[in-house]
Motif scaffolding. Structure first.
Motif, PDB file in Angstrom:
ATOM      1  N   ASP A  37      -2.218   2.619 -12.296  1.00 62.89           N
ATOM      2  CA  ASP A  37      -1.737   1.788 -11.198  1.00 62.89           C
ATOM      3  C   ASP A  37      -0.851   2.616 -10.267  1.00 62.89           C
ATOM      4  OD1 ASP A  37       0.658   2.079 -12.592  1.00 62.89           O
ATOM      5  OD2 ASP A  37       0.568   0.064 -13.467  1.00 62.89           O
ATOM      6  N   ASP A  39       5.408  -3.309   5.974  1.00 64.30           N
ATOM      7  CA  ASP A  39       4.362  -4.334   5.943  1.00 64.30           C
ATOM      8  C   ASP A  39       2.973  -3.736   5.719  1.00 64.30           C
ATOM      9  OD1 ASP A  39       4.331  -2.977   8.324  1.00 64.30           O
ATOM     10  OD2 ASP A  39       3.755  -4.720   9.535  1.00 64.30           O
ATOM     11  N   GLN A  40       2.925  -2.454   5.328  1.00 64.92           N
ATOM     12  CA  GLN A  40       1.622  -1.804   5.157  1.00 64.92           C
ATOM     13  C   GLN A  40       1.313  -1.488   3.699  1.00 64.92           C
ATOM     14  OE1 GLN A  40       2.429   1.334   8.277  1.00 64.92           O
ATOM     15  NE2 GLN A  40       0.379   0.747   8.951  1.00 64.92           N
ATOM     16  N   GLY A  41       1.958  -2.203   2.803  1.00 67.84           N
ATOM     17  CA  GLY A  41       1.694  -1.988   1.390  1.00 67.84           C
ATOM     18  C   GLY A  41       0.248  -2.241   1.011  1.00 67.84           C
ATOM     19  N   TYR A  42      -0.436  -3.095   1.793  1.00 70.68           N
ATOM     20  CA  TYR A  42      -1.845  -3.396   1.511  1.00 70.68           C
ATOM     21  C   TYR A  42      -2.711  -2.145   1.571  1.00 70.68           C
ATOM     22  CZ  TYR A  42      -2.674  -2.964   6.524  1.00 70.68           C
ATOM     23  OH  TYR A  42      -2.773  -2.477   7.804  1.00 70.68           O
ATOM     24  N   LEU A  43      -2.298  -1.151   2.398  1.00 66.59           N
ATOM     25  CA  LEU A  43      -3.076   0.078   2.506  1.00 66.59           C
ATOM     26  C   LEU A  43      -3.143   0.814   1.174  1.00 66.59           C
ATOM     27  CD1 LEU A  43      -2.011   1.633   5.939  1.00 66.59           C
ATOM     28  CD2 LEU A  43      -4.244   0.702   5.313  1.00 66.59           C
ATOM     29  N   SER A  88      -3.027  -0.446  -1.863  1.00 62.36           N
ATOM     30  CA  SER A  88      -3.945  -1.115  -2.779  1.00 62.36           C
ATOM     31  C   SER A  88      -5.396  -0.940  -2.363  1.00 62.36           C
ATOM     32  CB  SER A  88      -3.603  -2.609  -2.845  1.00 62.36           C
ATOM     33  OG  SER A  88      -2.270  -2.800  -3.276  1.00 62.36           O
ATOM     34  N   SER A  89      -5.657  -0.979  -1.049  1.00 71.19           N
ATOM     35  CA  SER A  89      -7.039  -0.957  -0.573  1.00 71.19           C
ATOM     36  C   SER A  89      -7.648   0.441  -0.535  1.00 71.19           C
ATOM     37  CB  SER A  89      -7.127  -1.588   0.818  1.00 71.19           C
ATOM     38  OG  SER A  89      -6.356  -0.855   1.758  1.00 71.19           O
ATOM     39  N   ARG A  90      -6.821   1.467  -0.378  1.00 70.85           N
ATOM     40  CA  ARG A  90      -7.372   2.808  -0.169  1.00 70.85           C
ATOM     41  C   ARG A  90      -7.145   3.793  -1.313  1.00 70.85           C
ATOM     42  NH1 ARG A  90      -6.256   4.502   6.149  1.00 70.85           N
ATOM     43  NH2 ARG A  90      -6.986   2.569   7.125  1.00 70.85           N
ATOM     44  N   TYR A  95       6.314   2.031  -3.861  1.00 71.57           N
ATOM     45  CA  TYR A  95       5.860   2.088  -2.468  1.00 71.57           C
ATOM     46  C   TYR A  95       6.694   3.087  -1.679  1.00 71.57           C
ATOM     47  CZ  TYR A  95       4.784   0.783   2.321  1.00 71.57           C
ATOM     48  OH  TYR A  95       4.414   0.825   3.635  1.00 71.57           O
TER      49      TYR A  95
END
Length: 277
Positions: A44, A24-28, A30-32, A6
């Motif tokens: 990955d 806290d934006q690690g989700y970006l 995975s999603s994008r 990350y």
């Protein structure tokens, strides 16, 4: 603890685009980044981070930065700056220019073009207050995909319903299947190119108006200063710079001052003395 991959990806994204990814934006990621992984045969995010660390990863870094860039936009977003532009800034600038001159507007980080086309509509609608002077709009964005859409000038029903009145839709757009295409005359007022605000900017000034809206909130202070200075170097001495509703120039530059009638618009400090009250 933030995972090493990350940190590596976030560092590359900031280097390329200036975009700061918080812990806290690690989700970006995975999603994008799924399409980027598939396009480059990567299994990955760890594999992506390793590839980015290798020499010659410039194109991959650009793809990652584009995928993580926020392209949220709409027609006449936040309304107030457009009211000021049409009612005050453009007539004032037109009065200061020679008859037959063209007013130049730069929509920085223009995304799919709604901001630029909004300015083009306004300019046509207030043409009588500009003394016949034409307005030319230039839009840039780091993302080639959204620039292609801006150049095409075709928007979905959902997109035109965000900010466009039925009257403007009927006047400035042509129905095309389930979508709407910008009228040819309006498209001629706008030009779009890929451009990176923190890279080698090929944009040539001076511009009478620069729209630098909803960009600075994603950058760290050093990058904000860099972007602001790049814009000010391309702003006409009496030109107007617009920021987004949640943005301010406080602590970034002492060269500009908010306009008294609209605090989201800035001009060079000395230019205020020559403006009509």
């Amino acid at each position: 603890m933030i995972e090493p991959q990350y940190r590596q990806i976030a560092r590359v994204v900031q280097d390329v685009s200036g975009l700061v990814l918080g812990p806290d934006q690690g989700y970006l990621l995975s999603s994008r980044l799924g399409p980027v992984l598939r396009q480059n045969g990567l299994v990955d995010l760890m594999a992506l981070a390793q590839r980015l660390a290798l020499p010659g990863a410039t194109e991959l870094a650009r793809q990652v930065a584009e995928a993580l860039t926020t392209n949220e936009t709409s027609f006449f977003r936040d309304r107030l700056p457009f009211d000021h532009l049409a009612g005050t800034a453009l007539p004032r600038l037109a009065a200061a220019r020679a008859r037959g001159a063209t007013l130049r507007v730069w929509s920085a980080a223009c995304s799919t073009g709604q901001e630029a086309y909004s300015v083009a509509m306004l300019a046509r609608e207030v043409q009588g207050s500009l003394g016949g002077r034409r307005v030319s709009i230039f839009g840039t964005d780091i993302c080639g995909k959204v620039i292609n859409r801006a150049q095409e000038g075709v928007f979905s029903t959902f997109e035109v319903q965000r900010g466009l009145s039925p009257e403007r839709l009927a006047r400035w757009f042509i129905p095309e299947g389930p979508n709407w295409r910008v009228q040819p005359g309006l498209r001629e007022d706008c030009r779009f190119e890929v451009g990176n605000l923190i890279g080698q900017i090929s944009v040539s000034g001076p511009f009478d108006v620069i729209l630098l809206r909803n960009i600075l909130i994603y950058l760290d202070k050093q990058t904000k200063e860099q972007v602001v200075e790049a814009c000010l170097r391309r702003l006409a001495p009496d030109g107007v710079l617009y920021l987004g509703a949640a943005e301010t120039m406080l602590g970034l530059s002492t060269r500009v001052t908010p306009l008294p009638e609209y605090r989201g618009a800035y001009c060079f400090t000395g230019a205020l003395q020559g403006m009509p009250a």
